[in-house]
Structures are given as structure tokens and as C-alpha cells.
Scaffold this motif. Structure first.
Motif, PDB file in Angstrom:
ATOM      1  N   VAL A 147      -7.956  -8.677   3.797  1.00  0.00           N
ATOM      2  CA  VAL A 147      -8.826  -7.529   4.104  1.00  0.00           C
ATOM      3  C   VAL A 147      -8.890  -7.301   5.608  1.00  0.00           C
ATOM      4  O   VAL A 147      -8.809  -6.168   6.095  1.00  0.00           O
ATOM      5  CB  VAL A 147     -10.230  -7.746   3.516  1.00  0.00           C
ATOM      6  N   LEU A 148      -8.992  -8.388   6.365  1.00  0.00           N
ATOM      7  CA  LEU A 148      -9.139  -8.270   7.815  1.00  0.00           C
ATOM      8  C   LEU A 148      -7.846  -7.841   8.493  1.00  0.00           C
ATOM      9  O   LEU A 148      -7.873  -7.077   9.465  1.00  0.00           O
ATOM     10  CB  LEU A 148      -9.615  -9.607   8.392  1.00  0.00           C
ATOM     11  N   THR A 149      -6.703  -8.312   7.999  1.00  0.00           N
ATOM     12  CA  THR A 149      -5.431  -8.044   8.676  1.00  0.00           C
ATOM     13  C   THR A 149      -4.632  -6.905   8.062  1.00  0.00           C
ATOM     14  O   THR A 149      -3.710  -6.407   8.699  1.00  0.00           O
ATOM     15  CB  THR A 149      -4.560  -9.317   8.677  1.00  0.00           C
ATOM     16  N   VAL A 150      -4.968  -6.521   6.831  1.00  0.00           N
ATOM     17  CA  VAL A 150      -4.199  -5.456   6.161  1.00  0.00           C
ATOM     18  C   VAL A 150      -5.065  -4.237   5.907  1.00  0.00           C
ATOM     19  O   VAL A 150      -4.767  -3.135   6.372  1.00  0.00           O
ATOM     20  CB  VAL A 150      -3.589  -5.968   4.832  1.00  0.00           C
ATOM     21  N   TRP A 151      -6.153  -4.427   5.151  1.00  0.00           N
ATOM     22  CA  TRP A 151      -6.896  -3.260   4.702  1.00  0.00           C
ATOM     23  C   TRP A 151      -7.714  -2.602   5.804  1.00  0.00           C
ATOM     24  O   TRP A 151      -7.724  -1.361   5.905  1.00  0.00           O
ATOM     25  CB  TRP A 151      -7.798  -3.647   3.532  1.00  0.00           C
ATOM     26  N   LEU A 152      -8.398  -3.381   6.623  1.00  0.00           N
ATOM     27  CA  LEU A 152      -9.183  -2.766   7.693  1.00  0.00           C
ATOM     28  C   LEU A 152      -8.304  -2.044   8.726  1.00  0.00           C
ATOM     29  O   LEU A 152      -8.634  -0.928   9.137  1.00  0.00           O
ATOM     30  CB  LEU A 152     -10.066  -3.815   8.372  1.00  0.00           C
ATOM     31  N   PRO A 153      -7.175  -2.616   9.177  1.00  0.00           N
ATOM     32  CA  PRO A 153      -6.336  -1.874  10.130  1.00  0.00           C
ATOM     33  C   PRO A 153      -5.440  -0.825   9.492  1.00  0.00           C
ATOM     34  O   PRO A 153      -4.804  -0.057  10.218  1.00  0.00           O
ATOM     35  CB  PRO A 153      -5.459  -2.975  10.769  1.00  0.00           C
ATOM     36  N   LEU A 154      -5.375  -0.786   8.150  1.00  0.00           N
ATOM     37  CA  LEU A 154      -4.385   0.083   7.517  1.00  0.00           C
ATOM     38  C   LEU A 154      -4.674   1.562   7.763  1.00  0.00           C
ATOM     39  O   LEU A 154      -3.780   2.327   8.148  1.00  0.00           O
ATOM     40  CB  LEU A 154      -4.333  -0.204   6.018  1.00  0.00           C
ATOM     41  N   LEU A 155      -5.917   1.972   7.564  1.00  0.00           N
ATOM     42  CA  LEU A 155      -6.241   3.384   7.777  1.00  0.00           C
ATOM     43  C   LEU A 155      -6.146   3.773   9.246  1.00  0.00           C
ATOM     44  O   LEU A 155      -5.518   4.789   9.575  1.00  0.00           O
ATOM     45  CB  LEU A 155      -7.631   3.690   7.214  1.00  0.00           C
ATOM     46  N   PRO A 156      -6.729   2.998  10.199  1.00  0.00           N
ATOM     47  CA  PRO A 156      -6.497   3.344  11.613  1.00  0.00           C
ATOM     48  C   PRO A 156      -5.021   3.300  11.996  1.00  0.00           C
ATOM     49  O   PRO A 156      -4.554   4.127  12.785  1.00  0.00           O
ATOM     50  CB  PRO A 156      -7.298   2.276  12.370  1.00  0.00           C
ATOM     51  N   GLY A 157      -4.272   2.330  11.444  1.00  0.00           N
ATOM     52  CA  GLY A 157      -2.840   2.283  11.737  1.00  0.00           C
ATOM     53  C   GLY A 157      -2.102   3.505  11.225  1.00  0.00           C
ATOM     54  O   GLY A 157      -1.181   4.009  11.880  1.00  0.00           O
ATOM     55  N   ALA A 158      -2.515   3.995  10.044  1.00  0.00           N
ATOM     56  CA  ALA A 158      -1.897   5.208   9.520  1.00  0.00           C
ATOM     57  C   ALA A 158      -2.229   6.412  10.402  1.00  0.00           C
ATOM     58  O   ALA A 158      -1.379   7.286  10.630  1.00  0.00           O
ATOM     59  CB  ALA A 158      -2.371   5.456   8.090  1.00  0.00           C
ATOM     60  N   PHE A 159      -3.460   6.476  10.919  1.00  0.00           N
ATOM     61  CA  PHE A 159      -3.820   7.562  11.828  1.00  0.00           C
ATOM     62  C   PHE A 159      -3.012   7.484  13.125  1.00  0.00           C
ATOM     63  O   PHE A 159      -2.552   8.510  13.642  1.00  0.00           O
ATOM     64  CB  PHE A 159      -5.319   7.521  12.139  1.00  0.00           C
TER      65      PHE A 159
END
Length: 333
Positions: free
Chosen positions: A310-322
Motif C-alpha cells: 500500500v505504501l510503495t504501490v497504491w499510495l504513489p500510484l495515482l500521483p505517479g500516474a498524474f
């Protein structure tokens, strides 16, 4: 005297339009910019149970340790940027390089075997004016250095902490080792036969190898590049293990930092070749098993891995996609 007859020439054909599909061409970039967000939304919908369980576990965890885990997570992107810079002779802008690696992390969770991250990085390097052969050679050097450095770190941990992890249940039997060695030899033999028999592939492959060896020799004559390349590659598994360890500490995991890092190194070495997006799935199962083999309760080890993802994939996933969409929109990628 008969009058002259003028032959009628055929009318010239109309010129083909320069852009046959102008509307479709204008839609390509917005679609590429929105595609990462759509993939993130679809993946979150499919795996919503894991997201909910991990978020619930993290909500009851120690916030101090979670803050340390978040800092270590951010440092992993800096380490990846250092390795990318160390694999290339040309100097890259540090800010855009780190942003591209943050965006590459989002792409890497969608495609297996690091293809997404390599595709984003290759596009970034070409936008910076790096020729395709040199950019491809830097990706190959990056892919070679990371497992070598990880193996060196693993050996150093096994020598420095020989009694930290009980590896008896994790060591494969002789049959499995023979099958793995046979598969590796067959793959090498098939590659060699293909290069010998298919002449069309021989020239570009030899040119790529020549460029890669030339760049590798040049890079290893520059201490700053050597430090960035090998130091960043060695720091990456240590930072990833630190994220898992601090998440585990926040949940009461009864293991030391060295035990958790060694568990990650062993799990990644055992099943790291499985082509899963971001290593999610096989590496997670092996990581839970290795931590349980070291004495951690299975429930706590499972919660630690879920919180780590959750900390390394899901939380950064949306900001990373932006960030990925913004870099595409600004033509950085």
C-alpha cells in the motif's frame, strides 16, 4: 494538309492530404495522458480488497515508523535516478530524472518485468536527445548492474549475519537446481543459434553490444558515474528492505532490520524472475514465507507485506500516474 491534333493529357491526380486523420492525431496525446489514470482506476477496482485491508492495517499502525517508511520510499526513487544517471555518460537534469523515475514506478506496476519503467525511461532519454543505441545500452547496463549489486549485497548479508535467517526450507533441492541450470543453458544456446542463423539480427545486435561495451568502459573511468551506478544499485534493496522493516515495526513485527532485509533479498532472488507487474504476487508470497521462517507470525508478516505494498504501490500510484500524464503533456516524455 491535315490540322494538328492535340492529344488531351489526363488531369493530374489530386495531391494526397498531408494528414489523413487529423482528428485522430490530435487525440493521441490526450489518450496517452489519460491511459495511466484509467489503468490505475481499473486495477484498483479489481484489487480493491487488498487496498482496503492494507489501508485498515496502516490506520492502526505507529505513525512515527510509517513516516520513516515513507521517507525510505521516496529515497528509492532517488536511488533509481542515480542508477539511471550512472548508466549514461551524458548529464541529465536531476529534477526531471527523478520525476521520470517516479512516473516510471506507476508504469512499472501495470506491465511485468520492468517493461513499463524501461519504456518511460527510454522515451525520456530520447526526448533529451540521447541516440537510441546509447539509450538502449544504458537500459541494458541498468538491468545488468541491479541484480549483480543485489547479489553482492545478499552475499555480504549472508557473511555478516550467518545466523539471522534459517534458510534450510528455502534452499531448492538438487532437481530444481538442475532444471534451472538446464533452462538457463538452453536459453543461452537458443540465443546463440538465433544470432548465428538469422543474419538480419546479427548486425544490430553486434552494434548494440559494441555501443554498450564502449559506454561501460567510459563510465567506469569516471568515479562519479561508478558511485552513482553501483552505489544506487546497492542502496535500492537496502532501502526497500528498510521500508518493509519500518512498516513491520509499526505493526509490531518481532524481527530485526537485518532479518527483514535478508528476507527480502532471499525472496527476490528466489522468485524475482517471475514476470509479474512490479513483482507483486510471487515476491509477496515468498517474502511472507521467509519472514515466517525467521520466526515472525504469519498474520503479522502478511499485514507487513500488505502495508508495504500500500505504501510503495497504491499510495504513489495515482500521483505517479498524474506525473506521467503531466510529463506526456509537456512533451518531456
Amino acid at each position: 494538309m491535315s490540322p494538328l491534333r492535340l492529344e488531351t493529357l489526363p488531369a493530374p491526380l489530386p495531391a494526397a492530404p498531408r494528414h489523413r486523420f487529423p482528428a485522430a492525431a490530435r487525440l493521441v496525446r490526450p489518450v496517452l495522458a489519460l491511459l495511466p489514470l484509467l489503468l490505475v482506476g481499473g486495477w484498483a477496482l479489481v484489487d480493491r480488497r487488498a487496498v482496503y485491508e492494507g489501508a485498515a492495517r496502516l490506520a492502526s499502525a505507529d505513525p512515527g515508523w510509517l513516516l520513516v517508511a515513507f521517507v525510505c520510499t521516496c529515497l528509492t526513487w532517488v536511488a533509481a535516478a542515480c542508477v539511471r544517471q550512472g548508466a549514461l555518460p551524458e548529464r541529465l537534469p536531476p529534477g526531471l530524472l527523478v520525476a521520470s523515475q517516479f512516473a516510471a514506478g506507476a508504469a512499472n506496476q501495470v506491465l511485468p518485468a520492468g517493461i513499463g519503467a524501461h519504456a518511460v525511461t527510454l522515451r525520456f532519454l530520447q526526448r533529451r536527445g540521447i541516440p537510441l543505441p546509447r539509450a538502449t545500452a544504458s537500459l541494458a547496463l541498468y538491468s545488468l548492474v541491479k541484480p549483480v549489486a543485489k547479489t553482492v549485497v545478499l552475499l555480504a548479508f549472508l557473511v555478516g549475519f550467518p545466523d539471522v535467517l534459517r534458510l534450510g526450507a528455502l534452499v531448492p533441492d538438487d532437481r530444481t537446481l538442475l532444471l534451472a541450470a538446464g533452462g538457463a543453458l538452453l536459453a543461452l544456446a537458443a540465443t546463440a543459434v538465433t544470432l548465428v542463423t538469422v543474419r538480419a539480427l546479427r548486425r544490430p545486435v553486434l552494434g548494440f553490444l559494441r555501443t554498450a561495451l564502449t559506454d561501460a568502459r567510459e563510465l567506469h573511468t569516471r568515479p562519479c558515474r561508478v558511485l552513482a551506478l553501483w552505489g544506487g544499485a546497492a542502496a535500492t534493496p537496502l532501502l526497500q528492505g528498510s521500508v518493509i522493516a519500518t512498516v513491520g515495526f509499526s505493526l509490531g513485527l518481532p524481527l530485526s532490520w537485518a532479518q527483514v532485509v535478508l528476507a527480502l533479498l532471499v525472496a527476490g532472488t528466489a522468485v524475482g524472475a517471475v514476470p509479474a507487474p512490479g513483482g507483486i504476487g510471487p515476491v509477496d508470497a515468498a517474502l511472507v514465507f521467509t519472514m515466517a521462517a525467521s520466526g515472525a507470525p504469519v498474520a503479522t508478516a502478511t499485514a507487513t507485506v500488505i502495508g508495504y505494498r500500500v505504501l510503495t504501490v497504491w499510495l504513489p500510484l495515482l500521483p505517479g500516474a498524474f506525473v506521467l500524464s503531466a510529463l506526456l503533456h509537456r512533451k518531456v516524455l
